[in-house]
Design a protein around this motif. Sequence first.
Motif, PDB file in Angstrom:
ATOM      1  N   ILE A   6       0.862  -1.191   0.000  1.00  0.00           N
ATOM      2  CA  ILE A   6       0.000   0.000   0.000  1.00  0.00           C
ATOM      3  C   ILE A   6       0.893   1.234   0.000  1.00  0.00           C
ATOM      4  O   ILE A   6       1.679   1.446   0.922  1.00  0.00           O
ATOM      5  CB  ILE A   6      -0.949  -0.004   1.222  1.00  0.00           C
ATOM      6  N   ALA A   8       2.253   3.256  -3.664  1.00  0.00           N
ATOM      7  CA  ALA A   8       3.035   2.890  -4.853  1.00  0.00           C
ATOM      8  C   ALA A   8       4.025   3.996  -5.206  1.00  0.00           C
ATOM      9  O   ALA A   8       4.286   4.277  -6.375  1.00  0.00           O
ATOM     10  CB  ALA A   8       2.095   2.595  -6.025  1.00  0.00           C
ATOM     11  N   VAL A  34      -3.472   7.653  -5.620  1.00  0.00           N
ATOM     12  CA  VAL A  34      -3.314   8.414  -6.876  1.00  0.00           C
ATOM     13  C   VAL A  34      -3.788   7.544  -8.051  1.00  0.00           C
ATOM     14  O   VAL A  34      -3.264   6.447  -8.269  1.00  0.00           O
ATOM     15  CB  VAL A  34      -1.846   8.838  -7.091  1.00  0.00           C
ATOM     16  N   GLY A  78       2.447   7.449   2.668  1.00  0.00           N
ATOM     17  CA  GLY A  78       2.639   8.584   3.568  1.00  0.00           C
ATOM     18  C   GLY A  78       3.657   9.565   3.039  1.00  0.00           C
ATOM     19  O   GLY A  78       4.264   9.341   1.992  1.00  0.00           O
ATOM     20  N   ASN A 119       7.343   6.824   8.037  1.00  0.00           N
ATOM     21  CA  ASN A 119       8.093   7.488   9.122  1.00  0.00           C
ATOM     22  C   ASN A 119       7.248   8.462   9.924  1.00  0.00           C
ATOM     23  O   ASN A 119       6.292   9.016   9.385  1.00  0.00           O
ATOM     24  CB  ASN A 119       9.290   8.234   8.514  1.00  0.00           C
ATOM     25  N   SER A 121       8.895   5.578  11.793  1.00  0.00           N
ATOM     26  CA  SER A 121       8.345   4.224  11.711  1.00  0.00           C
ATOM     27  C   SER A 121       8.022   3.585  13.068  1.00  0.00           C
ATOM     28  O   SER A 121       7.029   2.869  13.179  1.00  0.00           O
ATOM     29  CB  SER A 121       9.241   3.322  10.867  1.00  0.00           C
TER      30      SER A 121
HETATM   31  P1  NAI Z   1       6.509   8.684  -1.877  1.00  0.00           P
HETATM   32  O1  NAI Z   1       5.973  10.044  -1.691  1.00  0.00           O
HETATM   33  O2  NAI Z   1       7.335   8.379  -3.077  1.00  0.00           O
HETATM   34  O3  NAI Z   1       5.312   7.612  -1.846  1.00  0.00           O
HETATM   35  C1  NAI Z   1       4.287   7.626  -0.905  1.00  0.00           C
HETATM   36  C2  NAI Z   1       3.034   7.161  -1.622  1.00  0.00           C
HETATM   37  O4  NAI Z   1       1.989   6.973  -0.647  1.00  0.00           O
HETATM   38  C3  NAI Z   1       2.493   8.149  -2.650  1.00  0.00           C
HETATM   39  O5  NAI Z   1       2.409   7.533  -3.920  1.00  0.00           O
HETATM   40  C4  NAI Z   1       1.104   8.511  -2.103  1.00  0.00           C
HETATM   41  O6  NAI Z   1       0.156   8.737  -3.120  1.00  0.00           O
HETATM   42  C5  NAI Z   1       0.769   7.275  -1.306  1.00  0.00           C
HETATM   43  N1  NAI Z   1      -0.305   7.442  -0.322  1.00  0.00           N
HETATM   44  C6  NAI Z   1      -0.528   8.479   0.517  1.00  0.00           C
HETATM   45  N2  NAI Z   1      -1.620   8.239   1.269  1.00  0.00           N
HETATM   46  C7  NAI Z   1      -2.084   7.024   0.902  1.00  0.00           C
HETATM   47  C8  NAI Z   1      -3.179   6.227   1.311  1.00  0.00           C
HETATM   48  N3  NAI Z   1      -4.017   6.633   2.267  1.00  0.00           N
HETATM   49  N4  NAI Z   1      -3.356   5.015   0.714  1.00  0.00           N
HETATM   50  C9  NAI Z   1      -2.519   4.589  -0.241  1.00  0.00           C
HETATM   51  N5  NAI Z   1      -1.456   5.302  -0.672  1.00  0.00           N
HETATM   52  C10 NAI Z   1      -1.252   6.501  -0.116  1.00  0.00           C
HETATM   53  O7  NAI Z   1       7.329   8.352  -0.535  1.00  0.00           O
HETATM   54  P2  NAI Z   1       8.422   7.196  -0.328  1.00  0.00           P
HETATM   55  O8  NAI Z   1       9.766   7.732  -0.611  1.00  0.00           O
HETATM   56  O9  NAI Z   1       7.964   5.980  -1.020  1.00  0.00           O
HETATM   57  O10 NAI Z   1       8.335   6.976   1.262  1.00  0.00           O
HETATM   58  C11 NAI Z   1       7.178   6.408   1.840  1.00  0.00           C
HETATM   59  C12 NAI Z   1       7.267   6.442   3.367  1.00  0.00           C
HETATM   60  O11 NAI Z   1       8.305   5.563   3.820  1.00  0.00           O
HETATM   61  C13 NAI Z   1       7.630   7.825   3.937  1.00  0.00           C
HETATM   62  O12 NAI Z   1       6.923   8.059   5.135  1.00  0.00           O
HETATM   63  C14 NAI Z   1       9.116   7.711   4.211  1.00  0.00           C
HETATM   64  O13 NAI Z   1       9.568   8.621   5.186  1.00  0.00           O
HETATM   65  C15 NAI Z   1       9.202   6.282   4.668  1.00  0.00           C
HETATM   66  N6  NAI Z   1      10.530   5.683   4.559  1.00  0.00           N
HETATM   67  C16 NAI Z   1      10.919   4.880   5.590  1.00  0.00           C
HETATM   68  C17 NAI Z   1      12.110   4.229   5.583  1.00  0.00           C
HETATM   69  C18 NAI Z   1      12.456   3.370   6.738  1.00  0.00           C
HETATM   70  O14 NAI Z   1      13.577   2.887   6.815  1.00  0.00           O
HETATM   71  N7  NAI Z   1      11.539   3.119   7.685  1.00  0.00           N
HETATM   72  C19 NAI Z   1      13.054   4.393   4.465  1.00  0.00           C
HETATM   73  C20 NAI Z   1      12.542   5.218   3.398  1.00  0.00           C
HETATM   74  C21 NAI Z   1      11.314   5.826   3.467  1.00  0.00           C
END
Ligand code: NAI
Length: 306
Positions: A6, A8, A34, A78, A119, A121
Motif C-alpha cells: 500500500i 506505490a 493516486v 505517507g 516514518n 516508523s
Molecule cells: P513517496 O511520496 O514516493 O510515496 C508515498 C506514496 O503513498 C504516494 O504515492 C502517495 O500517493 C501514497 N499514499 C498516501 N496516502 C495514501 C493512502 N491513504 N493510501 C494509499 N497510498 C497513499 O514516498 P516514499 O519515498 O515511497 O516513502 C514512503 C514512506 O516511507 C515515507 O513516510 C518515508 O519517510 C518512509 N521511509 C521509511 C524508511 C524506513 O527505513 N523506515 C526508508 C525510506 C522511506
Amino acid sequence: PMITIIGAGRVGASTAYSLLMNEVDTEITLIDIVQGLPQGEALDLNHAAAILGKSVTVKGSNDYKDMEGSDIVIITAGLARKPGMTREQLAAQNAEIVAGIADQVRKYAPNSIVMLTTNPSDVMVYVLYKRLKFPRERVIGFSGALDTRRLAYYASQIIGISPSAIIPVVLGQHGENMYPVPEASMVYGKPLSEFLTKEQMDEIVKKTIQAGADITNLRKFSSNWGPGAGLTIMADAIKKDRKTVIEASVYLDGEYGVKDVFVEVPVVFGKRGAEKVIELNLNAEQRRKFMESVEAVKNNLKTVPP
Ligand code: NAI
C-alpha cells in the motif's frame, strides 16, 4: 497467497521490483490513492518480469478491497521527509494516513502479517498496532534490516571484509536517537570494536545514524533501494519460515525490561511473523543508551493522537 504493497511511491515501487526479482511471491498488488500510478507501475513491472522471465504478476489498484487474500501487507504510504527535516516531524500527518489504512487492512486482510515503513516508523507502527488489534507477531515496523546493514556496510569499508561477514547490532529508535552498537556487533565471534579504533567506531556510528539524511541531502529524495531490499528479506523469511534473525521494530512486552513501545531489536522471523525477540545482555552503559533511545520514541508518541 499474495503480497500487497500500500503506497506505490518510491519505496513501494522499489519493493515491488525487489520482490519480483527474487520471486518472493507469484502475485504482487500495488495500491495507491493516486489514480493511474499503481496501474502504471504494475504495467512497467509486468514488462520487467517478461524480460527477465520471472513468474510474477503485478496488479495496480486504487481499491483497498484488492488486498483481499494477501498473507503479507506492506505499508509504504505517507509523506517522506525533505532535506533538513527529521523523521519525527512527519508524525501527525502520517498518523492519520496510517490509521485510515489500518481500518482497511483489518477489513480486507484480517489474517495478514503487516509491515510498515512510514516514518517516523517506530511511532507509526504503534499507531497501526493499536488500530489493527492484531497479535504483536503480525505487526512489524521496518528499519532494523536497513540500519544494521548500513552499520555493516560502513564497517566493511574500513576493515576490508564483506558486510555479509558482519553481524551488526543497532537498537532503539529509527531516527536521530538511534543506538548503533559496534561493541556488540560481531565478525565471526570477534567484536567489531577489535577491528576498529575508537575514532573509526565513532565515525561508523555517526554515519549509520545520518545515512538516511545523507541520501536525502544528496538526491533530494529519501532512500528506496535499501528499504526495498530489507522488506524483501523480511517477506522471504516469513514466506519460507526461515527462522532467520533480522532486526525490526516490534512491540516489546517486558523484553529488555520495556513495555508498550515499538523499538528496533533482533527478532526471529518465520511464518508467524516476528516470532521471538532476542534479548542481548547489555552492560550498564549500553542499557543507559538503549533506554535513552526508547525514551525518544516514547516522547515522539506523545505527538500523535491516542
Ligand atoms: P513517496 O511520496 O514516493 O510515496 C508515498 C506514496 O503513498 C504516494 O504515492 C502517495 O500517493 C501514497 N499514499 C498516501 N496516502 C495514501 C493512502 N491513504 N493510501 C494509499 N497510498 C497513499 O514516498 P516514499 O519515498 O515511497 O516513502 C514512503 C514512506 O516511507 C515515507 O513516510 C518515508 O519517510 C518512509 N521511509 C521509511 C524508511 C524506513 O527505513 N523506515 C526508508 C525510506 C522511506
